[in-house]
Scaffold this motif. Structure first.
Motif, PDB file in Angstrom:
ATOM      1  N   SER A 191       0.816  -1.214   0.000  1.00 54.56           N
ATOM      2  CA  SER A 191       0.000   0.000   0.000  1.00 54.56           C
ATOM      3  C   SER A 191       0.852   1.267   0.000  1.00 54.56           C
ATOM      4  N   GLY A 192       2.149   1.107   0.287  1.00 55.18           N
ATOM      5  CA  GLY A 192       3.024   2.267   0.399  1.00 55.18           C
ATOM      6  C   GLY A 192       3.150   2.785   1.807  1.00 55.18           C
ATOM      7  N   LEU A 193       2.407   2.184   2.746  1.00 54.08           N
ATOM      8  CA  LEU A 193       2.443   2.624   4.142  1.00 54.08           C
ATOM      9  C   LEU A 193       3.421   1.760   4.935  1.00 54.08           C
ATOM     10  N   ASP A 194       4.278   2.413   5.719  1.00 52.38           N
ATOM     11  CA  ASP A 194       5.204   1.676   6.574  1.00 52.38           C
ATOM     12  C   ASP A 194       4.458   1.147   7.791  1.00 52.38           C
ATOM     13  N   ASP A 195       4.731  -0.116   8.156  1.00 52.84           N
ATOM     14  CA  ASP A 195       4.023  -0.710   9.290  1.00 52.84           C
ATOM     15  C   ASP A 195       4.947  -1.135  10.424  1.00 52.84           C
ATOM     16  N   ASP A 196       6.267  -0.906  10.247  1.00 53.30           N
ATOM     17  CA  ASP A 196       7.228  -1.273  11.288  1.00 53.30           C
ATOM     18  C   ASP A 196       8.424  -0.348  11.119  1.00 53.30           C
ATOM     19  N   VAL A 197       8.762   0.405  12.176  1.00 56.33           N
ATOM     20  CA  VAL A 197       9.817   1.408  12.039  1.00 56.33           C
ATOM     21  C   VAL A 197      10.675   1.462  13.297  1.00 56.33           C
ATOM     22  N   LEU A 198      11.964   1.651  13.111  1.00 57.83           N
ATOM     23  CA  LEU A 198      12.916   1.834  14.198  1.00 57.83           C
ATOM     24  C   LEU A 198      13.700   3.107  13.918  1.00 57.83           C
ATOM     25  N   VAL A 199      13.717   4.014  14.885  1.00 63.56           N
ATOM     26  CA  VAL A 199      14.402   5.298  14.726  1.00 63.56           C
ATOM     27  C   VAL A 199      15.389   5.477  15.877  1.00 63.56           C
ATOM     28  N   VAL A 200      16.622   5.818  15.559  1.00 62.40           N
ATOM     29  CA  VAL A 200      17.644   6.086  16.568  1.00 62.40           C
ATOM     30  C   VAL A 200      18.052   7.549  16.459  1.00 62.40           C
ATOM     31  N   LEU A 201      17.935   8.262  17.570  1.00 62.33           N
ATOM     32  CA  LEU A 201      18.285   9.678  17.624  1.00 62.33           C
ATOM     33  C   LEU A 201      19.499   9.855  18.530  1.00 62.33           C
TER      34      LEU A 201
END
Length: 345
Positions: free
Chosen positions: A204-214
């Protein structure tokens, strides 16, 4: 006529899940707010709104809401409509609360903020999760020095709903869950120097799992996770300092209360209280943690504070430029996940 002590006449745009459960009950219960009604063209949602909030009206447009005497509006509609509706409401002279994501990109976010500043109108992103019970507890522990020098902040919104999420209205997991996760990280640890992210994207183009490191300029690190396909959700928070770590599972209970039909008006002083079984603990190297009473969740303070800002009695509950800072980090995370690079800010 001096209306400085009169309730602020407030409308709501949208009566989907967010409008129905996260906004309408809190507007209806808020001291200093006169909840006029809902802008929606859906016959089903118009019927729901008037049945669930007797005495309110439904409107076909922002213009009709303004003409009915509204001074302020909360926007809870699909993500791609947030900026156009915010800007239109400001042009009509309305103070605005806009749900997350505040905008799809930093340019649109900044344009809305500058529009509000030029018009002298209050504008605030609806970052209600600054008043989550567990996040308030984290802030208290950090302020009290209970964890020592803060080194890492792990924060998650993880669910198992592979068929139902993420909804298109939220714009994907990074924009939807990430708006709250990043905002809390910036509140706790301040500005960011680098952003690294990975995600999984559906057909669908939608992300369903994300990991972000700041990596924060102060030296601490945030690790933020959002997922709709996690069968074993991790702790809501693990916050580590030089002398200990605070761990709490589950998720703040205010959403469940609202979905079940309760509100600050029905629960009174019990609103936002978490049972002892939901409390977290501080660990100092042994398996046995020190239980920590969870602070009372206070989503109910947002709209009274915004009403005070409309009347000139104080600042908005969440500064509008904070939404720009969050949008900058989210855009960097999108670029990092797409290009496979670490983005410097």
């Amino acid at each position: 006529m001096d209306d400085s002590s009169a309730p602020v006449r407030f409308g709501l745009v949208g009566y989907g899940f967010g409008g129905r459960f996260f906004h309408a009950p809190l507007l209806a219960a808020a001291p200093g707010v006169d909840f006029l009604g809902v802008v929606t063209t859906s016959p089903e949602r118009r019927a729901q709104a008037t049945a669930e909030h007797p005495g309110t009206t439904t409107f076909d447009s922002l213009e009709a809401l303004r003409d009915a005497g509204a001074e302020a509006v909360a926007i809870s509609t699909p993500a791609n409509t947030h900026s156009p509706l915010t800007d239109r409401a400001l042009d009509l002279g309305l103070a605005v609360v806009c749900d997350k994501p505040f905008a799809l990109d930093p340019t649109a976010a900044l344009a809305s903020v500058e529009r509000a500043e030029a018009a002298g109108l209050p504008l605030s992103p609806y970052q209600n999760r600054r008043w989550d019970s567990d996040f308030l507890t984290v802030q208290r522990l950090v302020a009290d020095g209970a964890l020592g020098e803060l080194r890492s902040f792990e924060s998650r919104f993880e669910r198992l709903a592979p068929e139902n999420g993420p909804g298109a209205a939220g714009g994907g997991t990074l924009l939807d869950f990430g708006s709250h996760l990043v905002d809390q990280a910036l509140v706790l640890l301040g500005p960011v120097s680098t952003v690294s992210a990975h995600w999984s994207v559906r057909d669908s183009g939608l992300d369903d799992d994300v990991l972000v490191v700041l990596e924060h300029t102060g030296g601490a690190r945030s690790v933020l996770g959002g997922s709709w396909r996690q069968g074993a959700p991790g702790p809501r928070f693990r916050v580590t300092g030089s002398t200990g770590s605070y761990v709490v599972g589950g998720i703040d209970g205010q959403e469940d209360h609202l979905v079940a039909g309760s509100s600050p008006a029905t629960l009174g002083e019990e609103w936002g209280e978490e049972p002892e079984s939901a409390w977290g603990a501080v660990y100092r190297g042994s398996p046995d943690g020190e239980p920590v009473r969870t602070e009372r969740g206070r989503w109910d303070v947002f709209y009274p504070a915004f009403a005070d800002a409309v009347r000139g009695r104080g600042p908005v509950p969440v500064p509008a430029r904070d939404a720009v800072a969050t949008a900058v980090v989210l855009d960097a995370a999108r670029r990092s996940a797409t290009e496979g690079t670490v983005v410097s800010l």
